[in-house]
Motif scaffolding. Structure first.
Motif, PDB file in Angstrom:
ATOM      1  N   MET A   1     -71.581  12.244 -12.760  1.00 38.94           N
ATOM      2  CA  MET A   1     -72.779  12.416 -11.727  1.00 38.94           C
ATOM      3  C   MET A   1     -73.390  11.316 -11.553  1.00 38.94           C
ATOM      4  O   MET A   1     -73.630  10.269 -12.286  1.00 38.94           O
ATOM      5  N   SER A   2     -73.700  11.057 -10.336  1.00 37.56           N
ATOM      6  CA  SER A   2     -74.257   9.551  -9.756  1.00 37.56           C
ATOM      7  C   SER A   2     -75.517   9.528  -9.844  1.00 37.56           C
ATOM      8  O   SER A   2     -76.304  10.583 -10.230  1.00 37.56           O
ATOM      9  N   ASN A   3     -76.162   8.150  -9.774  1.00 33.78           N
ATOM     10  CA  ASN A   3     -77.691   7.907 -10.005  1.00 33.78           C
ATOM     11  C   ASN A   3     -77.978   7.746  -8.634  1.00 33.78           C
ATOM     12  O   ASN A   3     -77.953   6.555  -8.134  1.00 33.78           O
ATOM     13  N   TYR A   4     -78.657   8.776  -8.077  1.00 39.71           N
ATOM     14  CA  TYR A   4     -79.385   8.638  -6.814  1.00 39.71           C
ATOM     15  C   TYR A   4     -80.915   9.206  -7.111  1.00 39.71           C
ATOM     16  O   TYR A   4     -81.131   9.977  -7.913  1.00 39.71           O
ATOM     17  N   PHE A   5     -81.642   8.977  -5.994  1.00 42.69           N
ATOM     18  CA  PHE A   5     -83.076   9.341  -6.063  1.00 42.69           C
ATOM     19  C   PHE A   5     -83.106  10.651  -4.931  1.00 42.69           C
ATOM     20  O   PHE A   5     -82.732  10.488  -3.816  1.00 42.69           O
ATOM     21  N   LEU A   6     -83.836  11.787  -5.425  1.00 42.85           N
ATOM     22  CA  LEU A   6     -84.000  12.845  -4.452  1.00 42.85           C
ATOM     23  C   LEU A   6     -85.378  13.363  -4.676  1.00 42.85           C
ATOM     24  O   LEU A   6     -85.806  13.696  -5.682  1.00 42.85           O
ATOM     25  N   HIS A   7     -86.150  13.274  -3.471  1.00 40.95           N
ATOM     26  CA  HIS A   7     -87.595  13.635  -3.559  1.00 40.95           C
ATOM     27  C   HIS A   7     -87.536  15.273  -4.095  1.00 40.95           C
ATOM     28  O   HIS A   7     -86.643  15.923  -3.515  1.00 40.95           O
ATOM     29  N   ASP A   8     -88.699  15.615  -4.732  1.00 41.69           N
ATOM     30  CA  ASP A   8     -88.563  17.118  -5.180  1.00 41.69           C
ATOM     31  C   ASP A   8     -88.813  17.834  -3.850  1.00 41.69           C
ATOM     32  O   ASP A   8     -88.488  19.306  -4.075  1.00 41.69           O
ATOM     33  N   SER A   9     -89.184  17.577  -2.617  1.00 36.95           N
ATOM     34  CA  SER A   9     -89.139  18.460  -1.619  1.00 36.95           C
ATOM     35  C   SER A   9     -87.881  18.577  -0.666  1.00 36.95           C
ATOM     36  O   SER A   9     -87.786  19.036   0.123  1.00 36.95           O
ATOM     37  N   SER A  10     -86.746  17.836  -1.093  1.00 40.12           N
ATOM     38  CA  SER A  10     -85.639  18.044  -0.644  1.00 40.12           C
ATOM     39  C   SER A  10     -84.558  18.756  -1.207  1.00 40.12           C
ATOM     40  O   SER A  10     -84.575  19.051  -2.464  1.00 40.12           O
ATOM     41  N   TYR A  11     -83.603  19.074  -0.558  1.00 40.82           N
ATOM     42  CA  TYR A  11     -82.557  20.025  -1.219  1.00 40.82           C
ATOM     43  C   TYR A  11     -81.238  19.287  -1.035  1.00 40.82           C
ATOM     44  O   TYR A  11     -80.740  18.757   0.300  1.00 40.82           O
ATOM     45  N   VAL A  12     -80.092  19.565  -2.013  1.00 41.91           N
ATOM     46  CA  VAL A  12     -78.921  19.229  -1.794  1.00 41.91           C
ATOM     47  C   VAL A  12     -77.914  20.421  -2.309  1.00 41.91           C
ATOM     48  O   VAL A  12     -78.113  21.234  -3.417  1.00 41.91           O
ATOM     49  N   ASP A  13     -77.218  20.808  -1.354  1.00 42.57           N
ATOM     50  CA  ASP A  13     -76.388  21.946  -1.465  1.00 42.57           C
ATOM     51  C   ASP A  13     -75.205  21.888  -2.375  1.00 42.57           C
ATOM     52  O   ASP A  13     -74.829  20.570  -2.744  1.00 42.57           O
ATOM     53  N   ASP A  14     -74.492  22.677  -2.738  1.00 44.06           N
ATOM     54  CA  ASP A  14     -73.380  22.727  -3.747  1.00 44.06           C
ATOM     55  C   ASP A  14     -72.168  21.837  -2.932  1.00 44.06           C
ATOM     56  O   ASP A  14     -72.087  21.984  -1.623  1.00 44.06           O
ATOM     57  N   GLY A  15     -71.196  21.353  -3.805  1.00 43.76           N
ATOM     58  CA  GLY A  15     -70.157  20.373  -3.410  1.00 43.76           C
ATOM     59  C   GLY A  15     -70.260  19.326  -2.493  1.00 43.76           C
ATOM     60  O   GLY A  15     -69.696  18.868  -1.779  1.00 43.76           O
ATOM     61  N   VAL A  16     -71.736  18.723  -2.693  1.00 46.74           N
ATOM     62  CA  VAL A  16     -72.034  17.380  -2.107  1.00 46.74           C
ATOM     63  C   VAL A  16     -71.767  16.243  -3.038  1.00 46.74           C
ATOM     64  O   VAL A  16     -71.938  16.385  -4.334  1.00 46.74           O
ATOM     65  N   GLU A  17     -71.345  15.174  -2.644  1.00 43.55           N
ATOM     66  CA  GLU A  17     -71.136  13.822  -3.286  1.00 43.55           C
ATOM     67  C   GLU A  17     -72.146  12.833  -2.893  1.00 43.55           C
ATOM     68  O   GLU A  17     -72.197  12.588  -1.460  1.00 43.55           O
ATOM     69  N   ILE A  18     -72.932  12.077  -3.459  1.00 43.77           N
ATOM     70  CA  ILE A  18     -73.821  11.262  -3.286  1.00 43.77           C
ATOM     71  C   ILE A  18     -73.770  10.035  -4.205  1.00 43.77           C
ATOM     72  O   ILE A  18     -73.672  10.199  -5.402  1.00 43.77           O
TER      73      ILE A  18
END
Length: 188
Positions: free
Chosen positions: A1-18
């Motif tokens: 898993m990569s090391n990225y920042f995601l704010h609590d109010s945001s969403y990332v769906d399945d199958g996404v690469e960041i």
């Protein structure tokens, strides 16, 4: 898993690469099967995808939606509230998902605030689209485009500054020297 920042109010769906170092701020949504490179930045209220590909170091300002059919290379800047389309003749009552047009933003290009990019075009390397412009055809590398519809009014360097040519037809910025050859700006 990569090391990225995601704010609590945001969403990332399945199958996404960041990629590592990417930051996704308030109220954003990254839809399925999208791929985002390293060290990208998303302001608040951004939507990406599904199936969108972004390169590394892409900066997406507030209120930008990047729809399926759009591909963005490295080092691209997307100004606040710029707009992408993916169908030429949309109708609410006709499903046209099989008619999505491909749009490509090449490395280092910049799109100004509130500009509209009509689907099916390619924006050349390091081109600069002025705020509020409507791009409805391909843009040459390093072109400076403004207006509705967008028209080329000059050339910019890698720096984004307008180029001024000397008597020998050479222009320079802190990154390179440039010359027009057969209507195309070349790094020399």
């Amino acid at each position: 898993m990569s090391n990225y920042f995601l704010h609590d109010s945001s969403y990332v769906d399945d199958g996404v690469e960041i990629g590592d170092g990417t930051k996704i701020w308030h109220f954003s949504h990254i839809l399925s099967n999208s791929k985002i490179g390293e060290n990208c930045s998303f302001g608040q209220n951004c939507v990406v995808g599904p199936k969108v590909k972004l390169g590394n170091r892409v900066k997406v300002q507030n209120n930008v939606s990047i729809y399926e059919g759009v591909e963005i290379e490295d080092d691209v800047f997307l100004g606040p509230s710029c707009v992408f389309t993916n169908v030429i003749n949309p109708r609410a009552f006709i499903v046209r998902r099989d008619e999505f047009k491909q749009t490509l933003l090449k490395r280092g290009s910049s799109i100004g605030a509130n500009a509209t990019i009509v689907c099916g075009v390619t924006i050349g390397e390091y081109a600069l689209i002025g705020s509020g412009a409507v791009v409805n055809r391909d843009v040459k590398p390093y072109a400076l485009m403004v207006g509705v519809p967008a028209k080329q009014i000059g050339w910019v360097g890698i720096s984004g500054d307008t180029l001024v040519f000397d008597d020998s037809g050479i222009a320079k910025d802190e990154f390179a020297s440039y010359k027009l050859i057969d209507g195309i700006l070349k790094v020399i």
